[in-house]
Write a protein that holds these residues in place. Structure first.
Motif, PDB file in Angstrom:
ATOM      1  N   PHE A  61       0.881  -1.174   0.104  1.00  0.00           N
ATOM      2  CA  PHE A  61       0.023  -0.119   0.108  1.00  0.00           C
ATOM      3  C   PHE A  61       0.981   1.148  -0.109  1.00  0.00           C
ATOM      4  O   PHE A  61       1.162   1.632   1.226  1.00  0.00           O
ATOM      5  CB  PHE A  61      -0.940  -0.017   1.100  1.00  0.00           C
ATOM      6  N   GLY A  62       1.443   1.868  -1.142  1.00  0.00           N
ATOM      7  CA  GLY A  62       2.195   2.936  -1.374  1.00  0.00           C
ATOM      8  C   GLY A  62       3.610   2.547  -0.890  1.00  0.00           C
ATOM      9  O   GLY A  62       4.418   1.274  -1.378  1.00  0.00           O
ATOM     10  N   LYS A  63       4.049   3.106   0.168  1.00  0.00           N
ATOM     11  CA  LYS A  63       5.344   2.881   0.839  1.00  0.00           C
ATOM     12  C   LYS A  63       5.006   2.004   1.943  1.00  0.00           C
ATOM     13  O   LYS A  63       6.245   1.640   2.857  1.00  0.00           O
ATOM     14  CB  LYS A  63       6.041   4.118   1.373  1.00  0.00           C
ATOM     15  N   LEU A  64       3.914   1.432   2.179  1.00  0.00           N
ATOM     16  CA  LEU A  64       3.679   0.318   3.308  1.00  0.00           C
ATOM     17  C   LEU A  64       3.548  -0.881   2.868  1.00  0.00           C
ATOM     18  O   LEU A  64       2.808  -1.280   2.103  1.00  0.00           O
ATOM     19  CB  LEU A  64       2.593   0.949   4.223  1.00  0.00           C
ATOM     20  N   THR A  65       4.119  -2.045   3.599  1.00  0.00           N
ATOM     21  CA  THR A  65       3.848  -3.413   3.203  1.00  0.00           C
ATOM     22  C   THR A  65       3.165  -3.996   4.386  1.00  0.00           C
ATOM     23  O   THR A  65       3.565  -4.061   5.582  1.00  0.00           O
ATOM     24  CB  THR A  65       4.991  -4.222   2.848  1.00  0.00           C
ATOM     25  N   PHE A  66       1.904  -4.516   4.281  1.00  0.00           N
ATOM     26  CA  PHE A  66       1.098  -5.038   5.517  1.00  0.00           C
ATOM     27  C   PHE A  66       1.751  -6.640   5.671  1.00  0.00           C
ATOM     28  O   PHE A  66       2.044  -7.274   4.814  1.00  0.00           O
ATOM     29  CB  PHE A  66      -0.091  -5.266   4.763  1.00  0.00           C
ATOM     30  N   LEU A  67       2.412  -6.695   7.115  1.00  0.00           N
ATOM     31  CA  LEU A  67       2.654  -7.988   7.368  1.00  0.00           C
ATOM     32  C   LEU A  67       1.836  -8.737   8.077  1.00  0.00           C
ATOM     33  O   LEU A  67       2.313 -10.171   7.857  1.00  0.00           O
ATOM     34  CB  LEU A  67       4.007  -7.595   8.375  1.00  0.00           C
ATOM     35  N   ARG A 278       0.055   9.802   8.106  1.00  0.00           N
ATOM     36  CA  ARG A 278       0.453  10.868   7.625  1.00  0.00           C
ATOM     37  C   ARG A 278       2.065  11.119   8.139  1.00  0.00           C
ATOM     38  O   ARG A 278       2.270  10.841   9.286  1.00  0.00           O
ATOM     39  CB  ARG A 278      -0.148  12.510   7.861  1.00  0.00           C
ATOM     40  N   ARG A 279       2.899  11.319   7.191  1.00  0.00           N
ATOM     41  CA  ARG A 279       4.430  11.484   7.586  1.00  0.00           C
ATOM     42  C   ARG A 279       4.832  12.769   7.536  1.00  0.00           C
ATOM     43  O   ARG A 279       4.706  13.617   6.377  1.00  0.00           O
ATOM     44  CB  ARG A 279       5.430  10.454   6.554  1.00  0.00           C
ATOM     45  N   ILE A 280       5.331  13.601   8.403  1.00  0.00           N
ATOM     46  CA  ILE A 280       5.971  14.797   8.474  1.00  0.00           C
ATOM     47  C   ILE A 280       7.457  14.773   8.480  1.00  0.00           C
ATOM     48  O   ILE A 280       7.938  14.094   9.506  1.00  0.00           O
ATOM     49  CB  ILE A 280       5.390  15.537   9.641  1.00  0.00           C
ATOM     50  N   SER A 281       7.903  15.480   7.409  1.00  0.00           N
ATOM     51  CA  SER A 281       9.543  15.231   7.540  1.00  0.00           C
ATOM     52  C   SER A 281      10.087  16.072   8.515  1.00  0.00           C
ATOM     53  O   SER A 281       9.470  16.927   8.941  1.00  0.00           O
ATOM     54  CB  SER A 281      10.161  15.681   6.067  1.00  0.00           C
ATOM     55  N   ALA A 282      11.451  15.473   9.050  1.00  0.00           N
ATOM     56  CA  ALA A 282      12.243  16.449   9.962  1.00  0.00           C
ATOM     57  C   ALA A 282      12.211  18.063   9.601  1.00  0.00           C
ATOM     58  O   ALA A 282      12.055  18.611  10.615  1.00  0.00           O
ATOM     59  CB  ALA A 282      13.272  15.594  10.338  1.00  0.00           C
ATOM     60  N   GLU A 294       3.143  14.247   4.177  1.00  0.00           N
ATOM     61  CA  GLU A 294       3.048  13.183   3.043  1.00  0.00           C
ATOM     62  C   GLU A 294       1.857  12.184   3.368  1.00  0.00           C
ATOM     63  O   GLU A 294       2.083  11.535   4.552  1.00  0.00           O
ATOM     64  CB  GLU A 294       4.419  12.387   2.668  1.00  0.00           C
ATOM     65  N   LEU A 295       0.816  11.767   2.672  1.00  0.00           N
ATOM     66  CA  LEU A 295       0.038  10.827   2.990  1.00  0.00           C
ATOM     67  C   LEU A 295       0.764   9.525   2.743  1.00  0.00           C
ATOM     68  O   LEU A 295       0.822   9.255   1.577  1.00  0.00           O
ATOM     69  CB  LEU A 295      -1.275  11.191   2.193  1.00  0.00           C
ATOM     70  N   LEU A 296       0.788   8.777   3.764  1.00  0.00           N
ATOM     71  CA  LEU A 296       1.123   7.426   3.518  1.00  0.00           C
ATOM     72  C   LEU A 296       0.218   6.335   3.283  1.00  0.00           C
ATOM     73  O   LEU A 296       0.366   5.415   2.262  1.00  0.00           O
ATOM     74  CB  LEU A 296       2.003   6.998   4.758  1.00  0.00           C
ATOM     75  N   LEU A 297      -0.850   6.364   3.988  1.00  0.00           N
ATOM     76  CA  LEU A 297      -1.936   5.485   3.678  1.00  0.00           C
ATOM     77  C   LEU A 297      -3.469   6.096   4.112  1.00  0.00           C
ATOM     78  O   LEU A 297      -3.466   6.770   5.294  1.00  0.00           O
ATOM     79  CB  LEU A 297      -1.557   4.222   4.915  1.00  0.00           C
ATOM     80  N   GLU A 298      -4.456   5.768   3.441  1.00  0.00           N
ATOM     81  CA  GLU A 298      -5.768   6.033   3.763  1.00  0.00           C
ATOM     82  C   GLU A 298      -6.565   4.807   3.717  1.00  0.00           C
ATOM     83  O   GLU A 298      -6.410   4.176   2.613  1.00  0.00           O
ATOM     84  CB  GLU A 298      -6.359   7.106   2.981  1.00  0.00           C
ATOM     85  N   ALA A 299      -7.265   4.425   4.717  1.00  0.00           N
ATOM     86  CA  ALA A 299      -8.183   3.131   4.796  1.00  0.00           C
ATOM     87  C   ALA A 299      -9.522   3.410   5.415  1.00  0.00           C
ATOM     88  O   ALA A 299      -9.792   4.505   5.823  1.00  0.00           O
ATOM     89  CB  ALA A 299      -7.762   2.235   5.593  1.00  0.00           C
ATOM     90  N   ASP A 300     -10.540   2.536   4.816  1.00  0.00           N
ATOM     91  CA  ASP A 300     -11.973   2.813   5.194  1.00  0.00           C
ATOM     92  C   ASP A 300     -12.481   1.608   5.571  1.00  0.00           C
ATOM     93  O   ASP A 300     -11.775   0.607   5.979  1.00  0.00           O
ATOM     94  CB  ASP A 300     -12.696   3.503   3.907  1.00  0.00           C
ATOM     95  N   PHE A 301     -13.777   1.446   5.416  1.00  0.00           N
ATOM     96  CA  PHE A 301     -14.690   0.041   5.870  1.00  0.00           C
ATOM     97  C   PHE A 301     -14.230  -1.095   5.089  1.00  0.00           C
ATOM     98  O   PHE A 301     -14.755  -2.309   5.309  1.00  0.00           O
ATOM     99  CB  PHE A 301     -16.184   0.534   5.954  1.00  0.00           C
ATOM    100  N   ASN A 302     -13.517  -0.755   3.957  1.00  0.00           N
ATOM    101  CA  ASN A 302     -13.155  -1.906   2.909  1.00  0.00           C
ATOM    102  C   ASN A 302     -12.094  -2.661   3.562  1.00  0.00           C
ATOM    103  O   ASN A 302     -11.621  -3.642   3.057  1.00  0.00           O
ATOM    104  CB  ASN A 302     -13.036  -1.418   1.578  1.00  0.00           C
ATOM    105  N   THR A 303     -11.333  -2.134   4.439  1.00  0.00           N
ATOM    106  CA  THR A 303     -10.344  -2.540   5.175  1.00  0.00           C
ATOM    107  C   THR A 303     -10.210  -3.069   6.759  1.00  0.00           C
ATOM    108  O   THR A 303     -11.127  -2.879   7.129  1.00  0.00           O
ATOM    109  CB  THR A 303      -8.941  -1.549   5.039  1.00  0.00           C
ATOM    110  N   GLN A 304      -9.380  -3.877   7.242  1.00  0.00           N
ATOM    111  CA  GLN A 304      -9.261  -4.173   8.431  1.00  0.00           C
ATOM    112  C   GLN A 304      -8.783  -3.031   9.479  1.00  0.00           C
ATOM    113  O   GLN A 304      -7.789  -3.078  10.162  1.00  0.00           O
ATOM    114  CB  GLN A 304      -8.424  -5.464   8.705  1.00  0.00           C
TER     115      GLN A 304
END
Length: 346
Positions: A61-67, A278-282, A294-304
């Protein structure tokens, strides 16, 4: 005892508490799974969550991998309402705080890459005031966020808009509050159910080292965006976090490189349920700044997801950055306690 927010007390605070607590942090793997030794044990069982997007097998999911994830079912409702979280021992242990004033500790059984398999050895104990009475006894127990630095643990109480200071480690679970962080009046005056919900201790190499970063859950009626606070030895500075689509801030955690992650939640009849990271740079995190991030992930009722409130970051033995997210089930049979893990792909 004075903590960040008072220049005169801050140096004494570091000298008195920082040395011993920093040493505790250095030996963290030896003690993390021995916390709350005199706490009450709780039977738990878990249900595995194999996919994040319901009905689909994708993991990226973008820059994130669900483990992977777990739904946690506990025999005592006091273990519900998880609102703040710290990952310990490279993810093998957790310390959480609940919104009804309890510590919760547990052992995470995980694979080498950080996928959670089970949660065991769960214990809980009430947060105690400086006089030894529980926070429940003083109506100061609406505890929402948790962070750890070299001077100890810090916990926000949303109803009182307070930040409590506790020693580290919580060896027995009977440790008393050291004191409260001195806060300005505008923080104390935040709405009772929209106050300090996010808290993160800045890492040592951050420009804000020695400071706590707090973010109000929602905006007062006369504002749209969210207010963030830098609590430190020079007093309190402020920044503004741009608010989008009725999302509220529920937790924050620093990445190893000094960037700040903010977790946001939407939970209402109009929009149903939602979650954002959201990720805020230093470089972007500055006093008086209006911050987009930066928006890393947005999820709704279709996700866990559920009522997502707790966020923690740790690094695995291989150097991967792992995010752990937990939900607050409000101790309701209509909601779930979820424990989710993602790997940040740089």
């Amino acid at each position: 005892m004075t903590a960040p927010g008072s220049r005169s007390g801050f140096s004494n605070w570091l000298l008195a508490a920082g040395g011993a607590a920093l040493m505790s942090c250095l030996i963290l793997p030896a003690v993390a799974l021995e916390l709350l030794a005199e706490g009450e044990a709780v039977r738990t069982r878990t249900k595995p969550i194999e996919t994040f997007h319901i009905g689909q097998d994708e993991t990226r999911f973008g820059k994130l991998t669900f483990l992977g994830g777990l739904e946690i079912l506990a025999s005592d409702r006091k273990v519900g309402g998880l609102s703040g979280l710290i990952s310990l021992d490279r993810g093998e242990g957790i310390l959480a705080v609940t919104d009804n004033g309890h510590w919760v500790v547990g052992r995470v059984e995980q694979t080498a890459d950080g996928k959670p398999l089970d949660l065991s050895d769960v214990r809980f104990a009430p947060l105690l005031g400086a006089d030894g009475k529980t926070l429940n006894a003083r109506w100061g127990h609406d505890t929402e966020a948790l962070t750890l630095d070299g001077s100890g643990l810090y916990v926000t109480a949303e109803t009182r808009n307070a930040v409590y200071h506790y020693p580290w480690p919580l060896t027995t679970g009977h440790e008393r509050m050291i004191g409260e962080v001195a806060l300005p009046e505008d923080i104390r005056a935040l709405p009772r159910n929209a106050g300090l919900e996010s808290l993160a201790a800045a890492p040592e190499d951050s420009p804000f080292s020695g400071n706590l970063i707090a973010i109000a859950e929602s905006a007062p009626s006369d504002l749209h965006d969210l207010t963030g606070f830098v609590l430190g030895p020079g007093g309190t500075e402020r920044f503004t976090l741009r608010r989008h689509d009725r999302f509220d801030a529920t937790d924050a955690a620093f990445l190893p490189n000094g960037d700040l992650l903010v977790m946001e939640r939407r939970f209402n009849l109009r929009d149903l349920i939602g979650m954002r990271l959201r990720r805020i740079s230093a470089a972007e995190l500055k006093a008086d700044a209006l911050i987009e991030g930066e928006l890393l992930l947005e999820a709704d009722f279709n996700t866990q997801i559920d009522n997502m409130e707790g966020l923690a970051v740790h690094q695995s033995e291989t150097g991967d950055t792992i995010l752990t997210l937990v939900s607050d089930d409000n101790r309701s049979i209509l909601q779930r306690t979820l424990f989710l893990r993602f790997r940040l792909e740089e």
